[in-house]
Design a protein around this motif. Sequence first.
Motif, PDB file in Angstrom:
ATOM      1  N   ILE A  78      53.505  46.953  35.592  1.00  0.00           N
ATOM      2  CA  ILE A  78      53.821  46.474  34.235  1.00  0.00           C
ATOM      3  C   ILE A  78      52.857  47.087  33.225  1.00  0.00           C
ATOM      4  O   ILE A  78      53.253  47.549  32.155  1.00  0.00           O
ATOM      5  N   SER A  79      51.577  47.101  33.594  1.00  0.00           N
ATOM      6  CA  SER A  79      50.548  47.668  32.713  1.00  0.00           C
ATOM      7  C   SER A  79      50.829  49.147  32.428  1.00  0.00           C
ATOM      8  O   SER A  79      50.686  49.601  31.288  1.00  0.00           O
ATOM      9  N   SER A  84      52.455  53.471  28.792  1.00  0.00           N
ATOM     10  CA  SER A  84      53.296  54.647  28.539  1.00  0.00           C
ATOM     11  C   SER A  84      54.030  54.540  27.202  1.00  0.00           C
ATOM     12  O   SER A  84      54.515  55.541  26.679  1.00  0.00           O
ATOM     13  N   ARG A  85      54.096  53.338  26.667  1.00  0.00           N
ATOM     14  CA  ARG A  85      54.745  53.134  25.364  1.00  0.00           C
ATOM     15  C   ARG A  85      53.735  52.808  24.271  1.00  0.00           C
ATOM     16  O   ARG A  85      54.072  52.228  23.255  1.00  0.00           O
ATOM     17  N   ASP A  86      52.495  53.162  24.512  1.00  0.00           N
ATOM     18  CA  ASP A  86      51.394  52.974  23.552  1.00  0.00           C
ATOM     19  C   ASP A  86      51.217  51.514  23.115  1.00  0.00           C
ATOM     20  O   ASP A  86      50.928  51.234  21.958  1.00  0.00           O
ATOM     21  N   ILE A  87      51.409  50.604  24.060  1.00  0.00           N
ATOM     22  CA  ILE A  87      51.178  49.179  23.802  1.00  0.00           C
ATOM     23  C   ILE A  87      49.977  48.764  24.645  1.00  0.00           C
ATOM     24  O   ILE A  87      49.931  49.035  25.852  1.00  0.00           O
ATOM     25  N   GLU A  88      49.029  48.120  24.006  1.00  0.00           N
ATOM     26  CA  GLU A  88      47.813  47.710  24.701  1.00  0.00           C
ATOM     27  C   GLU A  88      48.111  46.484  25.578  1.00  0.00           C
ATOM     28  O   GLU A  88      48.459  45.418  25.079  1.00  0.00           O
ATOM     29  N   PRO A  89      47.959  46.624  26.906  1.00  0.00           N
ATOM     30  CA  PRO A  89      48.185  45.482  27.796  1.00  0.00           C
ATOM     31  C   PRO A  89      47.105  44.413  27.598  1.00  0.00           C
ATOM     32  O   PRO A  89      45.945  44.740  27.337  1.00  0.00           O
ATOM     33  N   LYS A 132      44.480  42.173  28.861  1.00  0.00           N
ATOM     34  CA  LYS A 132      43.671  42.181  30.072  1.00  0.00           C
ATOM     35  C   LYS A 132      42.627  41.080  30.048  1.00  0.00           C
ATOM     36  O   LYS A 132      41.680  41.106  30.804  1.00  0.00           O
ATOM     37  N   GLU A 133      42.825  40.092  29.201  1.00  0.00           N
ATOM     38  CA  GLU A 133      41.834  39.035  29.088  1.00  0.00           C
ATOM     39  C   GLU A 133      41.692  38.246  30.380  1.00  0.00           C
ATOM     40  O   GLU A 133      40.641  37.697  30.669  1.00  0.00           O
ATOM     41  N   ASP A 134      42.753  38.190  31.179  1.00  0.00           N
ATOM     42  CA  ASP A 134      42.698  37.429  32.419  1.00  0.00           C
ATOM     43  C   ASP A 134      42.710  38.335  33.650  1.00  0.00           C
ATOM     44  O   ASP A 134      43.097  37.914  34.726  1.00  0.00           O
ATOM     45  N   ALA A 135      42.273  39.553  33.489  1.00  0.00           N
ATOM     46  CA  ALA A 135      42.365  40.513  34.577  1.00  0.00           C
ATOM     47  C   ALA A 135      41.252  40.375  35.608  1.00  0.00           C
ATOM     48  O   ALA A 135      41.263  41.062  36.610  1.00  0.00           O
ATOM     49  N   GLU A 136      40.278  39.504  35.381  1.00  0.00           N
ATOM     50  CA  GLU A 136      39.188  39.338  36.348  1.00  0.00           C
ATOM     51  C   GLU A 136      39.716  38.698  37.615  1.00  0.00           C
ATOM     52  O   GLU A 136      40.464  37.740  37.576  1.00  0.00           O
ATOM     53  N   LYS A 137      39.270  39.222  38.759  1.00  0.00           N
ATOM     54  CA  LYS A 137      39.671  38.637  40.027  1.00  0.00           C
ATOM     55  C   LYS A 137      38.873  37.384  40.285  1.00  0.00           C
ATOM     56  O   LYS A 137      37.714  37.276  39.927  1.00  0.00           O
ATOM     57  N   GLY A 138      39.507  36.441  40.979  1.00  0.00           N
ATOM     58  CA  GLY A 138      38.805  35.238  41.377  1.00  0.00           C
ATOM     59  C   GLY A 138      38.582  34.296  40.216  1.00  0.00           C
ATOM     60  O   GLY A 138      39.015  34.524  39.102  1.00  0.00           O
ATOM     61  N   ASN A 139      37.917  33.228  40.505  1.00  0.00           N
ATOM     62  CA  ASN A 139      37.627  32.227  39.496  1.00  0.00           C
ATOM     63  C   ASN A 139      36.127  32.205  39.283  1.00  0.00           C
ATOM     64  O   ASN A 139      35.386  31.650  40.091  1.00  0.00           O
ATOM     65  N   ILE A 140      35.661  32.795  38.206  1.00  0.00           N
ATOM     66  CA  ILE A 140      34.227  32.931  37.971  1.00  0.00           C
ATOM     67  C   ILE A 140      33.584  31.583  37.666  1.00  0.00           C
ATOM     68  O   ILE A 140      32.412  31.398  37.882  1.00  0.00           O
ATOM     69  N   ARG A 187      52.962  38.982  28.228  1.00  0.00           N
ATOM     70  CA  ARG A 187      52.681  37.628  28.738  1.00  0.00           C
ATOM     71  C   ARG A 187      52.996  37.540  30.231  1.00  0.00           C
ATOM     72  O   ARG A 187      52.318  36.849  30.977  1.00  0.00           O
ATOM     73  N   LEU A 188      54.038  38.250  30.648  1.00  0.00           N
ATOM     74  CA  LEU A 188      54.353  38.309  32.076  1.00  0.00           C
ATOM     75  C   LEU A 188      53.220  38.999  32.840  1.00  0.00           C
ATOM     76  O   LEU A 188      52.881  38.596  33.955  1.00  0.00           O
ATOM     77  N   LEU A 189      52.635  39.999  32.227  1.00  0.00           N
ATOM     78  CA  LEU A 189      51.487  40.686  32.829  1.00  0.00           C
ATOM     79  C   LEU A 189      50.341  39.700  33.063  1.00  0.00           C
ATOM     80  O   LEU A 189      49.756  39.663  34.140  1.00  0.00           O
ATOM     81  N   VAL A 190      50.048  38.890  32.052  1.00  0.00           N
ATOM     82  CA  VAL A 190      48.982  37.892  32.179  1.00  0.00           C
ATOM     83  C   VAL A 190      49.335  36.887  33.273  1.00  0.00           C
ATOM     84  O   VAL A 190      48.481  36.524  34.095  1.00  0.00           O
ATOM     85  N   ALA A 191      50.596  36.451  33.335  1.00  0.00           N
ATOM     86  CA  ALA A 191      51.029  35.502  34.370  1.00  0.00           C
ATOM     87  C   ALA A 191      50.909  36.118  35.759  1.00  0.00           C
ATOM     88  O   ALA A 191      50.554  35.436  36.727  1.00  0.00           O
ATOM     89  N   SER A 192      51.161  37.404  35.846  1.00  0.00           N
ATOM     90  CA  SER A 192      51.016  38.099  37.126  1.00  0.00           C
ATOM     91  C   SER A 192      49.553  38.170  37.545  1.00  0.00           C
ATOM     92  O   SER A 192      49.219  38.008  38.721  1.00  0.00           O
ATOM     93  N   PHE A 193      48.658  38.403  36.580  1.00  0.00           N
ATOM     94  CA  PHE A 193      47.223  38.372  36.872  1.00  0.00           C
ATOM     95  C   PHE A 193      46.801  36.986  37.350  1.00  0.00           C
ATOM     96  O   PHE A 193      45.996  36.854  38.280  1.00  0.00           O
ATOM     97  N   GLU A 194      47.338  35.949  36.719  1.00  0.00           N
ATOM     98  CA  GLU A 194      46.997  34.587  37.118  1.00  0.00           C
ATOM     99  C   GLU A 194      47.477  34.291  38.534  1.00  0.00           C
ATOM    100  O   GLU A 194      46.781  33.632  39.307  1.00  0.00           O
ATOM    101  N   ALA A 195      48.671  34.760  38.889  1.00  0.00           N
ATOM    102  CA  ALA A 195      49.187  34.579  40.247  1.00  0.00           C
ATOM    103  C   ALA A 195      48.299  35.309  41.243  1.00  0.00           C
ATOM    104  O   ALA A 195      48.005  34.789  42.327  1.00  0.00           O
TER     105      ALA A 195
END
Length: 186
Positions: A55-56, A61-66, A68-76, A13-21
Amino acid sequence: MEKKYTDFNKLNRLLVASFEAEKLYYNAAQDAQTTELKRFLNYMAVERNRMSHDISNELHSRDIEPLKEDAEKGNIDRTWHEIKDALEHFNAEVIINQCIARDKNNIKRYQELIDNNALPEPIIAMLEKQKKQLTWYAKQAEQHKVNPFKKEAATREEAITEKEDAPEAEEKKNNDSGKIINLKAM
């Protein structure tokens, strides 16, 4: 592995928040109207991208799928009306306040994960480092709040006032010193 470390979901969830930032800074950089602010905001977007990447990598490295639903840059979803409005009514202070608020929210997320201490030590060390960086970046962003157009307008007004007052000040100075004042032809 995911059951062993229950905070991996929070890390995701922190990963997603970082993508949003990153998106927030990226969009703000696109709307910025001065080169200095545009460069700063782009740099901040790149830094958020780097943090997200770290973070990703830890999750991979621990076989956990990050997530990435919000990984798109910008606001489409931005329409040309929204872009036009953003460019016409750009307020650096408001935009930067939004970015700082997002960073402070993320800092709380970092602190929660660090305090829980349920993640492996290398991840905790990375989170502490990133939290320190975010705190420092938020302080740097505070310095970019000044609207350059207001500053420039105030400087121009001061210069005009000084030019208008200059002949009167010079005349007064000459009168006070007892010197002869040259009269100009009318």
